[in-house]
Enzyme design. Structure first.
Site, PDB file in Angstrom:
ATOM      1  N   SER A  80      -2.339  -0.802 -13.341  1.00  0.00           N
ATOM      2  CA  SER A  80      -2.309   0.640 -13.616  1.00  0.00           C
ATOM      3  C   SER A  80      -1.179   1.369 -12.876  1.00  0.00           C
ATOM      4  O   SER A  80      -0.880   2.512 -13.195  1.00  0.00           O
ATOM      5  CB  SER A  80      -3.655   1.299 -13.278  1.00  0.00           C
ATOM      6  OG  SER A  80      -3.853   1.364 -11.886  1.00  0.00           O
ATOM      7  N   LYS A 117      -3.686   5.367  -7.178  1.00  0.00           N
ATOM      8  CA  LYS A 117      -3.102   6.249  -8.189  1.00  0.00           C
ATOM      9  C   LYS A 117      -2.106   7.200  -7.514  1.00  0.00           C
ATOM     10  O   LYS A 117      -2.055   7.314  -6.296  1.00  0.00           O
ATOM     11  CB  LYS A 117      -4.185   7.102  -8.878  1.00  0.00           C
ATOM     12  CG  LYS A 117      -5.260   6.319  -9.597  1.00  0.00           C
ATOM     13  CD  LYS A 117      -4.765   5.728 -10.898  1.00  0.00           C
ATOM     14  CE  LYS A 117      -5.846   5.009 -11.650  1.00  0.00           C
ATOM     15  NZ  LYS A 117      -6.071   3.638 -11.210  1.00  0.00           N
TER      16      LYS A 117
END
Length: 163
Positions: A80, A117
């Site tokens: 990700s 993230k």
């Protein structure tokens, strides 16, 4: 030279929605490992003898660990964050002090699960955790969510190129 610059003190396995797995390690700073250091730089052009430049040594604990009490390491498994250059098998060093700013890559806890993230705050004051891979969607942080940003990534290391 004896000892190692970092020893694994404990580990935690965490999974976040099958996107990223983090294996968390703390730093053990009880030992020193002074390695030869080329302080004059390494030329990317005409080669020159390296021995002429070996005038110092470097202790990796002192050079790479910026906040000794709150520095942790995580081995990343997932994709990700691939567009940030963080790949499966990479290791990130992060400072678990809760300090982060807009645009930082952070380790966050969401309902007890950890994820890696990019943190953003938009012009309307909304807080986001954004993966850097278009295959995944950004996460808008809402008040009813149980989210804590633990800290910002300080360093990325990749697996060694050869054994």
């Amino acid at each position: 030279m004896t000892g190692h610059s970092i020893r694994i003190s404990f580990s935690i396995f965490v999974l976040m929605n099958d996107e990223v797995k983090l294996y968390i390690y703390s730093a053990d700073l009880t030992s020193e490992l002074n390695l030869p250091y080329v302080d004059g730089g390494i030329k990317a052009g005409f080669p020159s003898p390296a021995q002429d430049y070996l005038t110092e040594s470097i202790d990796l604990n002192k050079a790479l660990i910026f906040h000794t009490e709150t520095t942790f390491y995580a081995k990343v498994s997932g994709d990700s964050m691939k567009d940030a250059g963080i790949l499966n098998g990479d290791r990130v060093q992060f400072c678990m002090n809760g300090i982060y700013t807009d645009g930082d890559i952070v380790v966050a806890s969401m309902d007890g699960n950890l994820t890696l993230k990019t943190y953003y705050k938009d012009s309307e004051g909304n807080h986001w955790l954004v993966p850097l891979n278009e295959a995944y969607s950004p996460i808008l942080l809402k008040e009813e969510m149980n989210v804590q940003i633990l800290g910002a990534v300080e360093l990325l290391t990749r697996q060694k190129l050869r054994p």
